[in-house]
Write a protein that holds these residues in place. Structure first.
Motif, PDB file in Angstrom:
ATOM      1  N   UNK A  28       0.297  13.770  -5.105  1.00 20.07           N
ATOM      2  CA  UNK A  28       1.578  13.396  -5.745  1.00 20.07           C
ATOM      3  C   UNK A  28       1.517  12.015  -6.401  1.00 20.07           C
ATOM      4  N   UNK A  29       0.311  11.456  -6.492  1.00 25.24           N
ATOM      5  CA  UNK A  29       0.182  10.155  -7.166  1.00 25.24           C
ATOM      6  C   UNK A  29       0.527   8.976  -6.270  1.00 25.24           C
ATOM      7  N   UNK A  30       0.456   9.189  -4.962  1.00 25.67           N
ATOM      8  CA  UNK A  30       0.815   8.116  -4.014  1.00 25.67           C
ATOM      9  C   UNK A  30      -0.430   7.688  -3.243  1.00 25.67           C
ATOM     10  N   UNK A  31      -0.715   6.386  -3.212  1.00 24.80           N
ATOM     11  CA  UNK A  31      -1.823   5.901  -2.380  1.00 24.80           C
ATOM     12  C   UNK A  31      -1.264   5.322  -1.090  1.00 24.80           C
ATOM     13  N   UNK A  32      -2.058   5.467  -0.030  1.00 19.68           N
ATOM     14  CA  UNK A  32      -1.627   5.021   1.300  1.00 19.68           C
ATOM     15  C   UNK A  32      -2.807   4.330   1.976  1.00 19.68           C
ATOM     16  N   UNK A  33      -2.635   3.069   2.297  1.00 16.61           N
ATOM     17  CA  UNK A  33      -3.710   2.297   2.928  1.00 16.61           C
ATOM     18  C   UNK A  33      -3.158   1.483   4.091  1.00 16.61           C
ATOM     19  N   UNK A  34      -4.082   0.915   4.861  1.00 13.95           N
ATOM     20  CA  UNK A  34      -3.673   0.047   5.973  1.00 13.95           C
ATOM     21  C   UNK A  34      -4.491  -1.234   5.916  1.00 13.95           C
ATOM     22  N   UNK A  35      -3.909  -2.284   6.461  1.00 14.92           N
ATOM     23  CA  UNK A  35      -4.639  -3.551   6.592  1.00 14.92           C
ATOM     24  C   UNK A  35      -4.839  -3.808   8.083  1.00 14.92           C
ATOM     25  N   UNK A  36      -5.974  -4.405   8.414  1.00 13.87           N
ATOM     26  CA  UNK A  36      -6.246  -4.751   9.812  1.00 13.87           C
ATOM     27  C   UNK A  36      -6.513  -6.248   9.897  1.00 13.87           C
ATOM     28  N   UNK A  59       3.755   6.157  -6.054  1.00 16.03           N
ATOM     29  CA  UNK A  59       4.148   5.428  -4.848  1.00 16.03           C
ATOM     30  C   UNK A  59       2.949   4.712  -4.254  1.00 16.03           C
ATOM     31  N   UNK A  60       3.241   3.651  -3.532  1.00 15.67           N
ATOM     32  CA  UNK A  60       2.208   2.881  -2.826  1.00 15.67           C
ATOM     33  C   UNK A  60       2.749   2.576  -1.431  1.00 15.67           C
ATOM     34  N   UNK A  61       1.941   2.863  -0.411  1.00 21.99           N
ATOM     35  CA  UNK A  61       2.343   2.543   0.961  1.00 21.99           C
ATOM     36  C   UNK A  61       1.206   1.766   1.615  1.00 21.99           C
ATOM     37  N   UNK A  62       1.546   0.646   2.232  1.00 22.88           N
ATOM     38  CA  UNK A  62       0.570  -0.110   3.023  1.00 22.88           C
ATOM     39  C   UNK A  62       1.186  -0.354   4.400  1.00 22.88           C
ATOM     40  N   UNK A  63       0.447  -0.022   5.443  1.00 27.42           N
ATOM     41  CA  UNK A  63       0.943  -0.268   6.804  1.00 27.42           C
ATOM     42  C   UNK A  63       0.067  -1.310   7.481  1.00 27.42           C
ATOM     43  N   UNK A  64       0.719  -2.068   8.348  1.00 29.88           N
ATOM     44  CA  UNK A  64       0.038  -3.177   9.018  1.00 29.88           C
ATOM     45  C   UNK A  64      -0.546  -2.700  10.334  1.00 29.88           C
ATOM     46  N   UNK A  65      -1.838  -2.383  10.302  1.00 31.43           N
ATOM     47  CA  UNK A  65      -2.544  -2.093  11.554  1.00 31.43           C
ATOM     48  C   UNK A  65      -3.020  -3.428  12.104  1.00 31.43           C
ATOM     49  N   UNK A  66      -4.183  -3.446  12.724  1.00 30.83           N
ATOM     50  CA  UNK A  66      -4.721  -4.675  13.329  1.00 30.83           C
ATOM     51  C   UNK A  66      -6.145  -4.360  13.754  1.00 30.83           C
ATOM     52  N   UNK A  67      -6.972  -5.401  13.884  1.00 29.45           N
ATOM     53  CA  UNK A  67      -8.291  -5.143  14.479  1.00 29.45           C
ATOM     54  C   UNK A  67      -8.109  -4.596  15.903  1.00 29.45           C
TER      55      UNK A  67
END
Ligand SMILES: NC(=O)c1ccc[n+]([C@@H]2O[C@H](COP(=O)([O-])OP(=O)(O)OC[C@H]3O[C@@H](n4cnc5c(N)ncnc54)[C@H](O)[C@@H]3O)[C@@H](O)[C@H]2O)c1
Length: 254
Positions: free
Chosen positions: A182-190, A139-147
């Motif tokens: 579980x083989x899932x990466x989780x990141x955020x973009x700012x 799985x891959x999760x990316x969430x939209x944060x912000x500066x």
């Protein structure tokens, strides 16, 4: 075609950065589920992509409403198959006459709404989709944060926005730790200031003031955020997790 045969779900995918993310995944061979409040734009966008031969499905939902999200998940997974990649992009930043509400005048209902869309929305789809990702060990999760989640942005956003974008960073780091085995990466973009309808909710003067102190001296393009998003979920970033990556032209360097 780094995402061939992957199924991606993009929240807030009807417009702005979300629509650019949809375009990028489609170009990389993925099947894409768009979830958005804005049904007309979402249906239109999905139909345009389907007419060009791509697998794109739209489901209307308010990301703040768990039952709505559950329905959208069912619809998208029955149309496209199990979701491999979740992009928690939907977000709002309410203004009043182009200005964010100061805390002593903020309507408590506005606070609740921003928390519901920007933060609970990310929880809802992560809650719904991670069971399947764990079972499939991918799985891959990316969430939209912000500066705005890392620095004070003065008259551009209000405290509810900054608070939810900061909370998404904690959410991202926690999930990266919990789901990594579980083989899932989780990141955020700012992102910094990106040229979408959302940044036009403040005055040109406020946006120009940001450009003046941005080393690259311009607003960002939605496609530039989409590029980073695709990288973070690609095999090239298989060992990258728990990170918050700025895409801000050097503004603030948070
Ligand atoms: N544009 C920027 O400068 C900037 C900077 C930093 C972070 N961001 C973040 O990037 C994300 C996208 O921003 P944007 O600039 O493309 O905004 P936008 O307003 O142009 O698009 C947001 C999309 O989300 C949808 N949406 C809003 N509320 C929703 C809800 N309750 N349920 C489902 N969909 C909903 C809207 O219909 C729209 O399609 C947001 O999370 C925003 O906070 C934007």
């Amino acid at each position: 075609m780094r995402h061939a045969d992957r199924v991606v779900l993009v929240t807030g995918g009807s417009g702005g950065i979300g629509a650019a993310i949809v375009e990028r995944y489609v170009a990389e061979g993925a099947s894409v589920g768009i979830v958005d409040f804005n049904g007309d734009a979402g249906e239109r966008l999905a139909a345009e992509w389907r007419a060009k031969g791509h697998r794109v499905h739209f489901a209307a939902a308010d990301v703040a409403d768990y039952t709505n999200c559950e329905q959208a998940q069912r619809e998208i997974e029955s149309a496209l198959g199990p979701v491999d990649i979740l992009i928690n992009n939907a977000g709002i930043s309410p203004k009043h006459d182009g200005k964010p509400a100061p805390i002593h005048r903020m309507d408590p209902a506005e606070w609740q709404r921003v928390v519901g869309v920007n933060l609970t929305g990310a929880f809802n789809f992560s809650r719904l989709l991670t069971g399947g990702m764990i079972a499939r060990r991918y799985g891959r999760i990316v969430s939209m944060s912000s500066v705005a989640g890392k620095a004070y942005l003065g008259d551009i956003v209000a405290c509810h926005y900054s608070a939810t974008k900061a909370a998404l960073i904690g959410f991202t780091r926690h999930l990266a730790g919990e789901l990594g085995p579980h083989g899932i990466t989780v990141n955020a973009m700012a992102p910094g200031r990106i040229a979408t309808p959302l940044v036009r909710t403040v005055s040109d003067a406020a946006n120009n003031a940001v450009v003046d102190v941005t080393p690259l001296r311009r607003l960002g393009e939605p496609s530039e955020v989409a590029d980073l998003c695709c990288y973070l979920t690609s095999p090239d970033a298989a060992f990258v997790t728990g990170q918050v990556v700025d895409v801000a032209g050097g503004w603030l360097m948070t």
